[in-house]
Write a protein that holds these residues in place. Structure first.
Motif, PDB file in Angstrom:
ATOM      1  N   ILE A 184       0.853  -1.185   0.000  1.00 28.97           N
ATOM      2  CA  ILE A 184       0.000   0.000   0.000  1.00 28.97           C
ATOM      3  C   ILE A 184       0.891   1.238   0.000  1.00 28.97           C
ATOM      4  O   ILE A 184       2.006   1.217   0.519  1.00 28.97           O
ATOM      5  CB  ILE A 184      -0.979   0.034   1.196  1.00 28.97           C
ATOM      6  N   GLU A 185       0.392   2.306  -0.620  1.00 28.86           N
ATOM      7  CA  GLU A 185       1.119   3.576  -0.657  1.00 28.86           C
ATOM      8  C   GLU A 185       0.776   4.360   0.604  1.00 28.86           C
ATOM      9  O   GLU A 185      -0.364   4.746   0.798  1.00 28.86           O
ATOM     10  CB  GLU A 185       0.713   4.387  -1.884  1.00 28.86           C
ATOM     11  N   THR A 186       1.786   4.572   1.439  1.00 25.09           N
ATOM     12  CA  THR A 186       1.567   5.341   2.664  1.00 25.09           C
ATOM     13  C   THR A 186       2.031   6.783   2.527  1.00 25.09           C
ATOM     14  O   THR A 186       1.860   7.580   3.436  1.00 25.09           O
ATOM     15  CB  THR A 186       2.283   4.678   3.853  1.00 25.09           C
ATOM     16  N   GLY A 187       2.616   7.095   1.396  1.00 24.50           N
ATOM     17  CA  GLY A 187       3.085   8.442   1.103  1.00 24.50           C
ATOM     18  C   GLY A 187       3.455   8.499  -0.362  1.00 24.50           C
ATOM     19  O   GLY A 187       3.407   7.482  -1.067  1.00 24.50           O
ATOM     20  N   PRO A 188       3.838   9.656  -0.847  1.00 19.75           N
ATOM     21  CA  PRO A 188       4.135   9.807  -2.276  1.00 19.75           C
ATOM     22  C   PRO A 188       5.225   8.871  -2.790  1.00 19.75           C
ATOM     23  O   PRO A 188       5.181   8.441  -3.928  1.00 19.75           O
ATOM     24  CB  PRO A 188       4.582  11.259  -2.400  1.00 19.75           C
ATOM     25  N   TYR A 189       6.184   8.517  -1.946  1.00 20.05           N
ATOM     26  CA  TYR A 189       7.302   7.684  -2.402  1.00 20.05           C
ATOM     27  C   TYR A 189       7.516   6.462  -1.495  1.00 20.05           C
ATOM     28  O   TYR A 189       8.604   5.910  -1.464  1.00 20.05           O
ATOM     29  CB  TYR A 189       8.596   8.512  -2.435  1.00 20.05           C
ATOM     30  N   THR A 190       6.480   6.081  -0.778  1.00 20.11           N
ATOM     31  CA  THR A 190       6.648   5.023   0.215  1.00 20.11           C
ATOM     32  C   THR A 190       5.610   3.917   0.037  1.00 20.11           C
ATOM     33  O   THR A 190       4.419   4.184  -0.020  1.00 20.11           O
ATOM     34  CB  THR A 190       6.513   5.609   1.642  1.00 20.11           C
ATOM     35  N   LEU A 191       6.100   2.670  -0.025  1.00 21.20           N
ATOM     36  CA  LEU A 191       5.232   1.496  -0.061  1.00 21.20           C
ATOM     37  C   LEU A 191       5.396   0.737   1.246  1.00 21.20           C
ATOM     38  O   LEU A 191       6.505   0.607   1.767  1.00 21.20           O
ATOM     39  CB  LEU A 191       5.603   0.573  -1.224  1.00 21.20           C
ATOM     40  N   MET A 192       4.298   0.218   1.772  1.00 24.56           N
ATOM     41  CA  MET A 192       4.343  -0.568   2.998  1.00 24.56           C
ATOM     42  C   MET A 192       3.748  -1.937   2.728  1.00 24.56           C
ATOM     43  O   MET A 192       2.613  -2.036   2.251  1.00 24.56           O
ATOM     44  CB  MET A 192       3.561   0.121   4.116  1.00 24.56           C
ATOM     45  N   PRO A 193       4.496  -3.015   3.008  1.00 24.55           N
ATOM     46  CA  PRO A 193       3.922  -4.345   2.847  1.00 24.55           C
ATOM     47  C   PRO A 193       3.019  -4.669   4.041  1.00 24.55           C
ATOM     48  O   PRO A 193       3.347  -4.355   5.183  1.00 24.55           O
ATOM     49  CB  PRO A 193       5.151  -5.261   2.822  1.00 24.55           C
ATOM     50  N   VAL A 194       1.870  -5.259   3.768  1.00 18.83           N
ATOM     51  CA  VAL A 194       0.942  -5.701   4.812  1.00 18.83           C
ATOM     52  C   VAL A 194       0.371  -7.057   4.404  1.00 18.83           C
ATOM     53  O   VAL A 194       0.318  -7.392   3.219  1.00 18.83           O
ATOM     54  CB  VAL A 194      -0.208  -4.698   5.056  1.00 18.83           C
ATOM     55  N   TYR A 195      -0.035  -7.831   5.382  1.00 16.56           N
ATOM     56  CA  TYR A 195      -0.726  -9.086   5.120  1.00 16.56           C
ATOM     57  C   TYR A 195      -2.183  -8.919   5.489  1.00 16.56           C
ATOM     58  O   TYR A 195      -2.515  -8.272   6.488  1.00 16.56           O
ATOM     59  CB  TYR A 195      -0.127 -10.224   5.950  1.00 16.56           C
ATOM     60  N   MET A 196      -3.054  -9.520   4.692  1.00 15.38           N
ATOM     61  CA  MET A 196      -4.474  -9.539   4.982  1.00 15.38           C
ATOM     62  C   MET A 196      -4.911 -11.002   4.973  1.00 15.38           C
ATOM     63  O   MET A 196      -4.634 -11.733   4.021  1.00 15.38           O
ATOM     64  CB  MET A 196      -5.263  -8.732   3.948  1.00 15.38           C
ATOM     65  N   LEU A 197      -5.556 -11.418   6.057  1.00 14.03           N
ATOM     66  CA  LEU A 197      -6.068 -12.774   6.167  1.00 14.03           C
ATOM     67  C   LEU A 197      -7.583 -12.710   6.059  1.00 14.03           C
ATOM     68  O   LEU A 197      -8.235 -12.014   6.823  1.00 14.03           O
ATOM     69  CB  LEU A 197      -5.648 -13.402   7.503  1.00 14.03           C
ATOM     70  N   LEU A 198      -8.135 -13.435   5.093  1.00 12.18           N
ATOM     71  CA  LEU A 198      -9.566 -13.404   4.822  1.00 12.18           C
ATOM     72  C   LEU A 198     -10.169 -14.776   5.112  1.00 12.18           C
ATOM     73  O   LEU A 198      -9.871 -15.749   4.407  1.00 12.18           O
ATOM     74  CB  LEU A 198      -9.809 -13.044   3.352  1.00 12.18           C
ATOM     75  N   PRO A 199     -11.017 -14.885   6.139  1.00 13.89           N
ATOM     76  CA  PRO A 199     -11.616 -16.184   6.432  1.00 13.89           C
ATOM     77  C   PRO A 199     -12.544 -16.633   5.302  1.00 13.89           C
ATOM     78  O   PRO A 199     -13.185 -15.813   4.649  1.00 13.89           O
ATOM     79  CB  PRO A 199     -12.386 -15.959   7.722  1.00 13.89           C
ATOM     80  N   LYS A 200     -12.589 -17.943   5.087  1.00 12.82           N
ATOM     81  CA  LYS A 200     -13.474 -18.505   4.059  1.00 12.82           C
ATOM     82  C   LYS A 200     -14.817 -18.886   4.690  1.00 12.82           C
ATOM     83  O   LYS A 200     -14.898 -19.167   5.885  1.00 12.82           O
ATOM     84  CB  LYS A 200     -12.844 -19.762   3.458  1.00 12.82           C
ATOM     85  N   ASN A 201     -15.847 -18.924   3.868  1.00 16.93           N
ATOM     86  CA  ASN A 201     -17.181 -19.398   4.268  1.00 16.93           C
ATOM     87  C   ASN A 201     -17.730 -18.674   5.491  1.00 16.93           C
ATOM     88  O   ASN A 201     -18.276 -19.290   6.399  1.00 16.93           O
ATOM     89  CB  ASN A 201     -17.151 -20.912   4.521  1.00 16.93           C
ATOM     90  N   VAL A 202     -17.570 -17.359   5.512  1.00 14.97           N
ATOM     91  CA  VAL A 202     -18.077 -16.531   6.605  1.00 14.97           C
ATOM     92  C   VAL A 202     -18.903 -15.410   5.980  1.00 14.97           C
ATOM     93  O   VAL A 202     -18.482 -14.809   4.984  1.00 14.97           O
ATOM     94  CB  VAL A 202     -16.909 -15.933   7.433  1.00 14.97           C
TER      95      VAL A 202
END
Length: 107
Positions: free
Chosen positions: A44-62
């Motif tokens: 994700i872009e957190t500023g004009p020249y900065t990328l931040m890696p993040v993890y997203m966990l999405l439960p199934k069948n909910v």
């Protein structure tokens, strides 16, 4: 003392207010299908020249929509230690270490 800190103050302290003014432009750079959830790594872009890696966990069948929980890792080897990965990035199917994949458990 707790009443001293309002939601807005907390968001400003950890920088969420600044993220709200950024377009974020999330890009999925990695995805893994697990039996009960999907793990995505995003940039994700957190500023004009900065990328931040993040993890997203999405439960199934909910039923959707789902609430969001932010899980901040502690010491150790970082975020991989809470999302089911070994330090080098290999998959881990059983919790290990003192953080015990707590992001997976929350998911």
């Amino acid at each position: 003392m707790a009443e001293k800190y309002k939601k807005k103050d907390w968001q400003e302290t950890i920088g969420l207010a600044k993220l709200a003014s950024s377009p974020l432009n999330p890009r999925i750079v990695e995805q893994a299908e697990k039996p009960d959830y999907i793990r995505q790594k995003l940039l994700i872009e957190t500023g004009p020249y900065t990328l931040m890696p993040v993890y997203m966990l999405l439960p199934k069948n909910v039923p959707q929509p789902l609430p969001v929980i932010m899980a901040f890792h502690g010491h150790g080897y970082g975020v991989k230690d809470i999302v089911g990965l070994w330090e080098e990035g290999q998959e881990r199917d059983t919790p290990e270490g003192y953080q015990s994949d707590f992001a997976v458990a929350l998911c």
